[in-house]
Design an enzyme around this catalytic site. Structure first.
Site, PDB file in Angstrom:
ATOM      1  N   ARG A 151     -17.030  56.168 -47.656  1.00 33.60           N
ATOM      2  CA  ARG A 151     -16.458  56.052 -46.305  1.00 33.60           C
ATOM      3  C   ARG A 151     -17.452  55.578 -45.252  1.00 33.60           C
ATOM      4  O   ARG A 151     -17.112  55.498 -44.091  1.00 33.60           O
ATOM      5  CB  ARG A 151     -15.800  57.361 -45.830  1.00 33.60           C
ATOM      6  CG  ARG A 151     -14.830  57.939 -46.812  1.00 33.60           C
ATOM      7  CD  ARG A 151     -13.506  57.182 -46.842  1.00 33.60           C
ATOM      8  NE  ARG A 151     -12.877  57.357 -48.145  1.00 33.60           N
ATOM      9  CZ  ARG A 151     -11.739  56.795 -48.516  1.00 33.60           C
ATOM     10  NH1 ARG A 151     -11.099  56.001 -47.713  1.00 33.60           N
ATOM     11  NH2 ARG A 151     -11.249  56.995 -49.704  1.00 33.60           N
ATOM     12  N   LEU A 152     -18.690  55.325 -45.658  1.00 33.20           N
ATOM     13  CA  LEU A 152     -19.630  54.720 -44.702  1.00 33.20           C
ATOM     14  C   LEU A 152     -19.477  53.200 -44.816  1.00 33.20           C
ATOM     15  O   LEU A 152     -20.256  52.518 -45.470  1.00 33.20           O
ATOM     16  CB  LEU A 152     -21.072  55.153 -45.004  1.00 33.20           C
ATOM     17  CG  LEU A 152     -21.426  56.567 -44.561  1.00 33.20           C
ATOM     18  CD1 LEU A 152     -22.880  56.904 -44.911  1.00 33.20           C
ATOM     19  CD2 LEU A 152     -21.221  56.733 -43.053  1.00 33.20           C
TER      20      LEU A 152
END
Ligand SMILES: Cc1cc2nc3c(=O)[nH]c(=O)nc-3n(C[C@H](O)[C@H](O)[C@H](O)COP(=O)(O)O)c2cc1C
Length: 240
Positions: free
Chosen positions: A205-206
């Protein structure tokens, strides 16, 4: 309404996402980078229409609307799509000639995993009549008739009425070589970009976000964040 359990929706990525950093750019200007991602998506089975893009327009007083169209051309001058000049989007572009485009390139199969978004913003202009006419006649005759038959975004009583209009045109033009004239209410628009954002989804999710933009006149960029690209573009990374 049925309980759709949207909050719990989550599909794990099947493949590994490549980290995408400024050092991974294939070009120091956005059209080259766009072409690389687009070609990859186009050649990926799980992506149905890589050239499908959402285009957001707004009225003069800033009320937005968005819909899908198909990209039909791209070069350094901009991105071209075709539509009806009487449609809602066209009317909004006449009064407020700026648009935002969005490509969502996503597939998650055993053989390919792509999770990307490309955002493009810019000023919009009509393509020349000659260019629209040439494109119009390159389309299948049924598509040409579709453009003629539909006064896009205006009211019609029912489906029957639409079919009737279509049949009249079929009778007039089908089975013979009479060219179908391009209606003057149909043609192309070109989005002339001043900003591209390339978004690469990451499993953790980065996500990666690299923006290319044309700097403001007289803007002094901070070289700690902003890199000088080619053809008047600068590029930089945003937090996800
Ligand atoms: C995948 C997809 C592609 C589309 N391509 C076009 C297109 O290239 N041109 C167009 O005028 N409408 C296209 N449409 C229809 C538009 O989304 C929209 O319904 C129509 O243009 C009327 O929009 P408007 O009333 O906001 O002007 C497409 C729809 C979908 C779902």
């Amino acid at each position: 309404m049925a309980n759709l359990d949207i909050a719990g929706m989550r599909k794990p990525y099947k493949g590994k996402q490549e980290v995408f950093d400024v050092g991974d750019l294939v070009a120091k200007e956005p059209f080259g980078q766009f072409t690389a991602w687009f070609e990859e998506a186009k050649n990926t089975d799980g992506i149905m229409e890589a050239n499908a893009m959402a285009i957001a327009t707004a009225t003069k007083d800033g009320k937005p609307s968005v819909r899908m169209v198909l990209m039909k051309g791209i070069d350094k001058k901009g991105i071209v799509f075709y539509t009806n000049y009487g449609s809602r989007k066209a009317q909004e572009l006449e009064e407020n000639p700026f648009a935002s485009l969005l490509f969502y390139l996503s597939t998650n199969s055993e053989t390919s995993t792509i999770s990307r978004q490309i955002r493009i913003e810019g000023r919009v202009e009509r393509v020349s009549e000659a260019e629209s006419t040439q494109y119009f006649h390159s389309r299948p005759r049924t598509s040409q008739m579709g453009a003629v038959v539909s006064q896009q975004s205006t009211l019609i009583k029912n489906r029957e009425e639409l079919d009737k209009r279509n049949q009249e045109l079929l009778d007039k033009y089908e089975g013979n070589d009479i060219p179908i004239p391009k209606p003057d209410y149909w043609g192309g628009f070109r989005v002339v970009p001043n900003r591209f954002e390339f978004w690469q989804g990451q499993t953790n999710r980065l996500h990666d976000r690299i923006v290319f933009r044309k700097p403001e006149e007289g803007e002094k960029v901070d070289p700690n964040f902003t890199h000088t690209g080619e053809e008047g573009w600068v590029y930089e990374r945003l937090m996800p």
